[in-house]
Design a protein around this motif. Structure first.
Motif, PDB file in Angstrom:
ATOM      1  N   PRO A 397       8.537  31.403  23.504  1.00 28.11           N
ATOM      2  CA  PRO A 397       9.140  30.195  23.292  1.00 28.11           C
ATOM      3  C   PRO A 397       8.194  29.088  23.754  1.00 28.11           C
ATOM      4  CG  PRO A 397      10.630  31.248  24.734  1.00 28.11           C
ATOM      5  CD  PRO A 397       9.780  32.175  24.635  1.00 28.11           C
ATOM      6  N   VAL A 398       7.908  29.046  25.072  1.00 37.04           N
ATOM      7  CA  VAL A 398       7.075  28.060  25.766  1.00 37.04           C
ATOM      8  C   VAL A 398       5.710  27.551  25.097  1.00 37.04           C
ATOM      9  CG1 VAL A 398       6.108  26.967  27.814  1.00 37.04           C
ATOM     10  CG2 VAL A 398       8.401  28.211  28.064  1.00 37.04           C
ATOM     11  N   LEU A 399       5.279  28.765  24.842  1.00 40.64           N
ATOM     12  CA  LEU A 399       3.898  28.480  23.941  1.00 40.64           C
ATOM     13  C   LEU A 399       4.067  28.235  22.603  1.00 40.64           C
ATOM     14  CD1 LEU A 399       1.722  31.572  25.082  1.00 40.64           C
ATOM     15  CD2 LEU A 399       1.165  29.232  25.626  1.00 40.64           C
ATOM     16  N   ALA A 400       5.266  28.581  21.877  1.00 36.98           N
ATOM     17  CA  ALA A 400       5.258  28.109  20.667  1.00 36.98           C
ATOM     18  C   ALA A 400       5.700  26.595  20.544  1.00 36.98           C
ATOM     19  CB  ALA A 400       6.500  28.904  20.069  1.00 36.98           C
ATOM     20  N   ALA A 401       6.500  26.242  21.553  1.00 39.28           N
ATOM     21  CA  ALA A 401       6.882  24.830  21.634  1.00 39.28           C
ATOM     22  C   ALA A 401       5.690  23.877  21.961  1.00 39.28           C
ATOM     23  CB  ALA A 401       8.009  24.427  22.714  1.00 39.28           C
ATOM     24  N   LEU A 402       4.768  24.348  22.934  1.00 37.73           N
ATOM     25  CA  LEU A 402       3.496  23.910  23.151  1.00 37.73           C
ATOM     26  C   LEU A 402       2.516  23.603  22.076  1.00 37.73           C
ATOM     27  CD1 LEU A 402       1.398  22.701  25.469  1.00 37.73           C
ATOM     28  CD2 LEU A 402       0.689  25.101  25.512  1.00 37.73           C
ATOM     29  N   LEU A 403       2.517  24.609  21.244  1.00 33.82           N
ATOM     30  CA  LEU A 403       1.536  24.703  19.931  1.00 33.82           C
ATOM     31  C   LEU A 403       2.200  23.673  18.985  1.00 33.82           C
ATOM     32  CD1 LEU A 403       0.549  28.308  19.817  1.00 33.82           C
ATOM     33  CD2 LEU A 403      -0.930  26.704  20.713  1.00 33.82           C
ATOM     34  N   LEU A 404       3.503  23.683  18.704  1.00 36.85           N
ATOM     35  CA  LEU A 404       3.953  22.507  17.930  1.00 36.85           C
ATOM     36  C   LEU A 404       3.608  21.346  18.177  1.00 36.85           C
ATOM     37  CD1 LEU A 404       7.251  24.547  16.958  1.00 36.85           C
ATOM     38  CD2 LEU A 404       5.368  24.077  15.531  1.00 36.85           C
ATOM     39  N   GLY A 405       3.691  20.985  19.539  1.00 35.32           N
ATOM     40  CA  GLY A 405       3.723  19.879  19.997  1.00 35.32           C
ATOM     41  C   GLY A 405       2.200  19.298  19.822  1.00 35.32           C
ATOM     42  N   LYS A 406       1.301  20.274  20.305  1.00 36.19           N
ATOM     43  CA  LYS A 406      -0.032  19.901  20.138  1.00 36.19           C
ATOM     44  C   LYS A 406      -0.401  19.883  18.811  1.00 36.19           C
ATOM     45  CE  LYS A 406      -0.992  20.028  24.543  1.00 36.19           C
ATOM     46  NZ  LYS A 406      -1.213  18.736  25.213  1.00 36.19           N
ATOM     47  N   SER A 407       0.067  20.431  17.896  1.00 37.00           N
ATOM     48  CA  SER A 407      -0.303  20.388  16.571  1.00 37.00           C
ATOM     49  C   SER A 407       0.029  18.710  15.875  1.00 37.00           C
ATOM     50  CB  SER A 407       0.313  21.594  15.619  1.00 37.00           C
ATOM     51  OG  SER A 407       0.304  21.229  14.407  1.00 37.00           O
ATOM     52  N   SER A 408       1.253  18.459  16.431  1.00 36.91           N
ATOM     53  CA  SER A 408       1.426  17.060  16.040  1.00 36.91           C
ATOM     54  C   SER A 408       0.661  15.985  16.638  1.00 36.91           C
ATOM     55  CB  SER A 408       3.255  16.948  16.355  1.00 36.91           C
ATOM     56  OG  SER A 408       3.928  17.763  15.712  1.00 36.91           O
ATOM     57  N   GLU A 409       0.125  16.218  17.873  1.00 42.08           N
ATOM     58  CA  GLU A 409      -0.491  15.168  18.572  1.00 42.08           C
ATOM     59  C   GLU A 409      -1.920  15.171  17.901  1.00 42.08           C
ATOM     60  OE1 GLU A 409      -0.897  15.113  22.732  1.00 42.08           O
ATOM     61  OE2 GLU A 409       0.991  16.082  23.062  1.00 42.08           O
ATOM     62  N   ALA A 410      -2.222  16.371  17.634  1.00 44.46           N
ATOM     63  CA  ALA A 410      -3.702  16.375  17.009  1.00 44.46           C
ATOM     64  C   ALA A 410      -3.652  15.894  15.480  1.00 44.46           C
ATOM     65  CB  ALA A 410      -4.078  17.921  16.539  1.00 44.46           C
ATOM     66  N   ALA A 411      -2.509  16.286  14.932  1.00 46.17           N
ATOM     67  CA  ALA A 411      -2.458  15.585  13.440  1.00 46.17           C
ATOM     68  C   ALA A 411      -2.516  13.993  13.673  1.00 46.17           C
ATOM     69  CB  ALA A 411      -1.091  16.052  12.781  1.00 46.17           C
ATOM     70  N   GLU A 412      -1.765  13.705  14.643  1.00 45.04           N
ATOM     71  CA  GLU A 412      -1.745  12.013  14.789  1.00 45.04           C
ATOM     72  C   GLU A 412      -3.031  11.323  15.016  1.00 45.04           C
ATOM     73  OE1 GLU A 412       0.976   9.105  17.588  1.00 45.04           O
ATOM     74  OE2 GLU A 412       1.408  11.099  17.767  1.00 45.04           O
ATOM     75  N   ARG A 413      -3.870  12.180  15.714  1.00 43.71           N
ATOM     76  CA  ARG A 413      -5.321  11.901  15.918  1.00 43.71           C
ATOM     77  C   ARG A 413      -6.409  12.397  14.917  1.00 43.71           C
ATOM     78  NH1 ARG A 413      -6.901  13.230  21.919  1.00 43.71           N
ATOM     79  NH2 ARG A 413      -8.743  11.824  21.172  1.00 43.71           N
ATOM     80  N   GLY A 414      -5.875  12.918  13.749  1.00 47.03           N
ATOM     81  CA  GLY A 414      -6.707  13.379  12.851  1.00 47.03           C
ATOM     82  C   GLY A 414      -7.258  14.531  12.841  1.00 47.03           C
ATOM     83  N   ALA A 460     -15.378  18.071   9.438  1.00 48.44           N
ATOM     84  CA  ALA A 460     -13.804  17.772   9.457  1.00 48.44           C
ATOM     85  C   ALA A 460     -13.517  18.273  11.002  1.00 48.44           C
ATOM     86  CB  ALA A 460     -13.220  18.710   8.396  1.00 48.44           C
ATOM     87  N   PRO A 461     -12.519  17.681  11.621  1.00 47.87           N
ATOM     88  CA  PRO A 461     -12.237  17.730  13.185  1.00 47.87           C
ATOM     89  C   PRO A 461     -11.185  18.835  12.943  1.00 47.87           C
ATOM     90  CG  PRO A 461     -11.323  15.583  12.459  1.00 47.87           C
ATOM     91  CD  PRO A 461     -12.076  16.049  11.295  1.00 47.87           C
ATOM     92  N   THR A 462     -11.412  19.941  13.407  1.00 46.11           N
ATOM     93  CA  THR A 462     -10.526  21.068  13.505  1.00 46.11           C
ATOM     94  C   THR A 462     -10.434  21.896  14.972  1.00 46.11           C
ATOM     95  OG1 THR A 462     -11.155  21.532  11.495  1.00 46.11           O
ATOM     96  CG2 THR A 462     -10.020  23.419  12.435  1.00 46.11           C
ATOM     97  N   VAL A 463      -9.274  22.473  15.352  1.00 44.24           N
ATOM     98  CA  VAL A 463      -9.223  23.208  16.373  1.00 44.24           C
ATOM     99  C   VAL A 463      -8.408  24.474  16.137  1.00 44.24           C
ATOM    100  CG1 VAL A 463      -8.030  23.215  18.877  1.00 44.24           C
ATOM    101  CG2 VAL A 463      -8.992  21.063  18.265  1.00 44.24           C
ATOM    102  N   THR A 464      -8.954  25.338  16.439  1.00 50.38           N
ATOM    103  CA  THR A 464      -8.509  26.869  16.162  1.00 50.38           C
ATOM    104  C   THR A 464      -7.941  27.370  17.313  1.00 50.38           C
ATOM    105  OG1 THR A 464     -10.304  26.744  14.208  1.00 50.38           O
ATOM    106  CG2 THR A 464      -9.208  28.925  15.077  1.00 50.38           C
TER     107      THR A 464
END
Length: 559
Positions: A397-414, A460-464
């Motif tokens: 659960p902690v990693l899932a929450a971290l990835l969701l949050g980081k996904s939103s942060e990344a999307a906000e920065r394009g 295209a900026p991408t993080v995998t």
């Protein structure tokens, strides 16, 4: 804690004598014994020397007279019937020799002890008092005997005529005369002894005064007790303490400092540069400038380092270095940053949702309901797909929450954050500390997002991200579309203070990857850095899972 008195062993007033005073008394006593002993030996040696010189002198006089032709001729006349008394010839001759040589008496005698000469003319003709046996047998001998002049050291030599002992010569020096000569030699010996004693006392006083200043007049028992107290305190406090001399060598290292720095052996006397510490930490410990709460990352800990230079009478003595374990606080700070990131992501999502909701409401008001429904369901479907994808692949659960949050942060920065198809992980919260996972994955993703943004104009900026079980280890892989990592600095990027961004250094950037490296080393994992063929850096970490846990992979893809 009570104040230690500055008095020391017990004196006449009942107070305890200081170390300096006790040392002074012992030194004076020792010097006095040595000087008196030396003076006594010098006196005995002088007495033996004077006695030996006296013996040599009387032997020389006795032998010389016994070999004198005048003595043999005068003695031989004593056996002639028509001869006069030989004393008339021998007495003046003997007295002249006695006056010239300084002996106290010269006695020339017949075989029956009858004196031919004597310092006191009244004694001439009387028998000689002393031993003559060896001389009658032709032997020279010496002895100390009490005669008419008192105790004396004498030598008796036979007088030979035609191979027969016809008379004897005795020469002697009184013990009183020997004692007088010895008394003349005694004042210089006493003067030297007094001088040595005075110099010894003055030196002892100087040493005692210096010791008193250095020990501050503390008594020996109290000094020992203070040392025991200080040792107990230094080794019981949780804060690490090192004393580093002006030559860069360790003077003191308590137990906490040895534990924080990972030192197993006694390091006292070793140079700080030889302790195997990070270069920046070693430089801080020996630097002449003060350091306050400097953050340093070791292999297993995050430390706050304070350094205070110590000077005495304008002379540098070294540094006092204190160390505090900042690892737990840094972990909590990382968690707080993650929570702050989550909150920021939720704020961004709420802002975006409000904008889209206003668009949907406006479309409804314009009578374009189909477009409104299409826009609302599309956004909902995209958000739900991301959530389902993350939650389906990551059961932690902690990693899932971290990835969701980081996904939103990344999307906000394009930047698009992508989970690979083989990402799959069950809940490992019971096996691995969630805070460690947040530190490692969160900092890697942040670093990857920064790198991807730097090359957004080129591709295209991408993080995998890949998170899955790999046998008995947990595999974390983060790749970005950034410029990659120069192989020449691949070993430095996990060092505290290293950064490609402006503001790097000890007080700037460069902490995130250092914490990643420190956490991986502490957990016994491995970390590799490579560059992808299409460009960008790839960080691969493997963390061991404790034995006894099911090491089966959970499958690939989303569930």
């Amino acid at each position: 804690m009570r104040r230690f008195s500055r008095s020391s062993a017990t004196g006449p007033s009942g107070r305890r004598w200081s170390v300096a005073r006790q040392l002074l008394v012992m030194q004076v006593a020792m010097v006095s014994v040595l000087v008196l002993g030396g003076a006594g030996l010098a006196y005995v040696d002088a007495a033996n020397t004077v006695r030996d010189q006296a013996t040599e002198e009387v032997v020389s006089v006795a032998v010389t007279l016994a070999d004198s032709p005048d003595v043999r001729q005068a003695v031989s006349l004593a056996d002639s019937a028509d001869s006069a008394d030989p004393s008339g010839v021998l007495q003046p001759f003997a007295e002249q020799v006695r006056a010239d040589t300084g002996v106290d008496f010269i006695t020339i005698m017949d075989r029956d002890r009858t004196r031919f000469t004597h310092p006191d003319p009244r004694r001439i003709g009387e028998p000689f008092i002393g031993t003559i046996g060896p001389a009658l047998h032709g032997q020279l001998f010496t002895e100390t005997y009490t005669g008419t002049l008192g105790p004396s050291v004498r030598a008796v030599a036979p007088v030979f005529t035609d191979g027969e002992v016809t008379a004897m010569v005795a020469a002697g020096i009184t013990v009183e005369a020997i004692s007088g000569e010895l008394a003349e030699r005694l004042p210089p010996v006493l003067a030297v002894a007094a001088g040595v004693l005075l110099v010894g006392i003055v030196g002892s006083v100087a040493v005692s005064d210096r010791l008193r200043r250095q020990t501050r007049g503390v008594a020996p028992e109290e000094l020992s007790r203070m040392f025991d107290y200080y040792e107990a305190i230094l080794h019981s406090v949780r804060e690490g303490l090192l004393l580093v001399g002006h030559d860069g060598r360790v003077v003191l290292c308590n137990d906490a400092a040895a534990e924080l720095l990972g030192l197993s052996d006694d390091v006292r006397g070793l140079p700080v540069a030889g302790l195997g510490l990070a270069d920046d930490l070693a430089r801080t410990m020996v630097s002449e400038r003060a350091a306050e709460d400097e953050l340093h990352v070791t292999d297993t800990r995050v430390l706050l380092v304070n350094t205070v230079p110590v000077r005495s009478r304008d002379r540098a003595m070294g540094n006092v270095v204190t160390l505090r374990d900042h690892t737990e606080l840094q972990s909590l700070t990382g968690e707080l940053d993650t929570v702050r990131g989550f909150a920021e992501s939720l704020r961004a999502q709420a802002h975006e949702s409000a904008n889209r909701l206003h668009a949907v409401v406006s479309l409804v008001e314009l009578g374009r309901t189909e477009q409104a429904v299409s826009l609302a369901t599309a956004e909902l479907r995209a958000a739900q797909e991301l959530t389902d994808r993350v939650l389906g692949a990551v059961g932690e659960p902690v990693l899932a929450a971290l990835l969701l949050g980081k996904s939103s942060e990344a999307a906000e920065r394009g930047v698009e954050l992508v989970l690979t198809g083989d990402t799959a992980l069950e809940d490992t919260s019971a096996l691995l500390d969630s805070r460690d996972l947040i530190t490692v994955l969160g900092n890697l993703v942040d670093n990857a997002v920064d790198a991807a943004v730097d090359t957004a104009a080129e591709r295209a900026p991408t993080v995998t991200v890949t998170v899955r079980r790999d046998g008995a280890a947990l595999l974390l892989r983060v790749a970005d579309s950034g410029p990659g990592v120069d192989p020449a600095v691949s070993s430095d990027i996990f060092r505290r203070g290293w950064s490609t961004k402006p503001g790097g250094g000890e007080a700037g950037r460069g902490l995130g990857l250092a914490l990643v490296g420190q956490t991986v080393r502490r957990l016994g994992g491995t970390l590799t850095t490579t560059n992808a063929e299409a460009g960008g850096a790839v960080f691969t970490i493997q963390l061991p899972v404790p034995a006894g846990h099911d090491t089966r992979a959970d499958g690939g893809g989303s569930r």
